[in-house]
Write a protein that holds these residues in place. Structure first.
Motif, short mmCIF file in Angstrom:
data_model
loop_
_atom_site.label_atom_id
_atom_site.label_comp_id
_atom_site.label_asym_id
_atom_site.label_seq_id
_atom_site.Cartn_x
_atom_site.Cartn_y
_atom_site.Cartn_z
N LYS A 127 5.33 3.08 11.70
CA LYS A 127 4.63 4.35 12.38
C LYS A 127 4.47 4.20 13.78
O LYS A 127 4.44 5.28 14.51
N ALA A 128 4.39 3.03 14.58
CA ALA A 128 4.56 2.85 15.68
C ALA A 128 5.87 2.66 16.46
O ALA A 128 5.87 2.88 17.73
N MET A 129 6.81 2.68 15.63
CA MET A 129 8.03 2.75 16.10
C MET A 129 8.63 4.12 16.54
O MET A 129 8.22 5.17 16.13
N PRO A 130 9.55 4.03 17.70
CA PRO A 130 10.11 5.16 18.05
C PRO A 130 10.81 5.91 16.79
O PRO A 130 11.49 5.31 16.04
N ALA A 131 10.71 7.57 16.68
CA ALA A 131 11.36 7.85 15.40
C ALA A 131 12.81 7.90 15.28
O ALA A 131 13.11 7.79 14.09
N ARG A 132 13.47 7.85 16.57
CA ARG A 132 15.09 7.52 16.17
C ARG A 132 15.46 6.19 15.69
O ARG A 132 16.61 6.09 14.99
N VAL A 133 14.70 5.09 15.73
CA VAL A 133 14.99 3.76 15.12
C VAL A 133 14.16 3.58 14.01
O VAL A 133 14.12 2.53 13.41
N ARG A 134 13.16 4.39 13.47
CA ARG A 134 12.18 4.05 12.41
C ARG A 134 12.86 4.31 11.19
O ARG A 134 13.50 5.36 10.70
N PRO A 135 12.63 3.24 10.07
CA PRO A 135 13.40 3.58 8.87
C PRO A 135 12.60 4.55 8.07
O PRO A 135 11.48 4.76 8.33
N LEU A 136 13.31 5.02 7.12
CA LEU A 136 12.53 6.09 6.25
C LEU A 136 11.53 5.28 5.24
O LEU A 136 11.60 4.11 5.12
N ASP A 137 10.37 6.26 5.04
CA ASP A 137 9.31 5.34 4.04
C ASP A 137 9.96 4.88 2.74
O ASP A 137 9.30 3.86 2.40
N ASP A 138 10.85 5.60 2.05
CA ASP A 138 11.39 5.30 0.76
C ASP A 138 11.91 3.80 1.14
O ASP A 138 11.88 3.00 0.02
N GLN A 139 12.87 3.68 2.12
CA GLN A 139 13.27 2.33 2.45
C GLN A 139 12.39 1.25 2.60
O GLN A 139 12.56 0.02 2.16
N ILE A 140 11.30 1.62 3.35
CA ILE A 140 10.22 0.47 3.73
C ILE A 140 9.50 0.20 2.36
O ILE A 140 9.32 -1.01 2.08
N PHE A 141 9.16 1.13 1.66
CA PHE A 141 8.43 0.55 0.30
C PHE A 141 9.45 -0.15 -0.59
O PHE A 141 9.04 -1.23 -1.45
N LEU A 142 10.60 0.28 -0.81
CA LEU A 142 11.79 -0.40 -1.62
C LEU A 142 11.85 -1.95 -0.94
O LEU A 142 11.94 -2.98 -1.90
N ALA A 143 12.06 -1.84 0.28
CA ALA A 143 12.34 -3.32 0.93
C ALA A 143 10.92 -4.22 0.85
O ALA A 143 10.89 -5.42 0.28
N GLY A 144 9.75 -3.47 1.04
CA GLY A 144 8.67 -4.30 0.80
C GLY A 144 8.32 -4.86 -0.58
O GLY A 144 7.94 -6.01 -0.74
N LEU A 145 8.67 -3.90 -1.50
CA LEU A 145 8.27 -4.18 -2.93
C LEU A 145 9.26 -5.29 -3.44
O LEU A 145 8.82 -6.13 -4.39
N LEU A 146 10.33 -5.21 -2.90
CA LEU A 146 11.44 -6.32 -3.69
C LEU A 146 11.66 -7.39 -3.03
O LEU A 146 12.54 -8.30 -3.22
N HIS A 147 11.23 -7.75 -1.57
CA HIS A 147 11.69 -8.65 -0.86
C HIS A 147 11.28 -9.96 -1.62
O HIS A 147 12.22 -10.97 -1.11
N ASP A 148 10.26 -10.29 -2.23
CA ASP A 148 10.07 -11.49 -2.79
C ASP A 148 10.48 -11.69 -4.21
O ASP A 148 10.03 -12.39 -5.04
N ILE A 149 11.22 -10.61 -4.65
CA ILE A 149 11.91 -10.63 -6.25
C ILE A 149 12.32 -12.06 -6.61
O ILE A 149 12.52 -12.28 -7.83
#
Length: 287
Positions: A127-149
């Motif tokens: 949310k603090a990143m510039p909008a042009r380089v900020r990942p989409l929320d769905d990418q963020i949650f999928l990456a966060g939830l699965l990173h340590d699977i």
């Protein structure tokens, strides 16, 4: 034959890895740009009590500013947004595919709590990143939830090896996790997770997140950036949260700047971490 050799043989045979759950397959291919797609998303989630409960719990978190109690998947989707709900549902469904009960040292709810906290911290950073380089929320949650699977996949494939690893991680908090993993099992949880993600035909950026989140400076991590860095930095901000693993040094000013975040914004993010961790603990205990 040693643990490391046995595990590599198991991983090399894709038949040893579980199939992606049917609900996750359906969710991954589900388009949300039609009324029917939205309705089908809600139907799929409502048919799975675990996914429905976790999504409703997330919607009731103060982090999302609900002014009233959310009691249905439909209301939760209105508050959270359909794309975020879809990603969280995929994350929960895929985790369930590599969960064994009664299981070993690693508990599914511990991994859920850790992963949700990381996803929430990633969202706060993004949310603090510039909008042009900020990942989409769905990418963020999928990456966060699965990173340590990969941790859960290891437990699924070889529970004694998984138990030995987590006991060693707790006993040696100052040693890098990859060092202990290579010594005990000959492979990192990141590599195991990436192999599983490839087996499931997940997006390339998610595969990169799994493989490189402890080594975001690796040149081969580029397809997953900035998601890879977001996971790595979130884990540094929440060191050893529920799961014991040395996650490295503090985030440098240069690293914050690479995400387009100024030092003053970085300080504001750091101040929110304790609250986010508390919310993740409450979410884990709510279902």
């Amino acid at each position: 034959m040693g643990i490391a050799v046995d595990l590599k043989l198991n991983i090399s045979r894709l038949s040893a890895l579980p199939a992606m759950p049917a609900i996750a397959q359906k969710l991954l291919t589900l388009a949300l740009d039609t009324d029917e797609g939205e309705a089908q998303l809600l139907r799929l989630i409502e048919q799975d009590p675990l996914i429905a409960a976790k999504i409703i719990g997330l919607a009731n978190s103060p982090l999302f500013g609900s002014s009233r109690k959310v009691n249905s998947v439909s209301d939760a989707s209105m508050l959270l947004g359909l794309t975020r709900v879809k990603s969280v549902a995929i994350g929960i469904a895929t985790m369930s595919a590599v969960t064994k009960f009664p299981g070993g040292f690693l508990k599914a709810n511990d991994l859920w709590q850790h992963s949700m906290a990381i996803a929430l911290v990633m969202r706060t950073i993004a949310k603090a990143m510039p909008a042009r380089v900020r990942p989409l929320d769905d990418q963020i949650f999928l990456a966060g939830l699965l990173h340590d699977i990969g941790y859960m996949a290891l437990s699924f494939l070889d529970t004694p090896a998984s138990d030995a690893l987590h006991i060693a991680l707790q006993a040696n908090p100052e040693r890098p996790v990859a060092e202990i993993e290579m010594e005990l099992i000959g492979m990192t949880h990141g590599e195991i997770g990436a192999r599983l993600a490839r087996h499931w035909d997940l997006p390339e950026e998610i595969i990169a997140v799994m493989r490189f989140h402890h080594n975001p400076d690796d040149e081969e991590a580029m397809p997953g950036q900035p998601l890879v860095s977001l996971v790595a930095y979130a884990e540094r901000l929440l060191p050893d949260f529920v799961i014991a693993e040395l996650t490295g040094k503090e985030i440098s000013e240069a690293e914050w700047m690479e995400l387009g975040i100024s030092p003053d914004k970085a300080e504001m993010i750091i101040e929110q971490i304790a609250s986010i961790a508390e919310q993740a603990q409450q979410l884990a205990g709510a279902v």
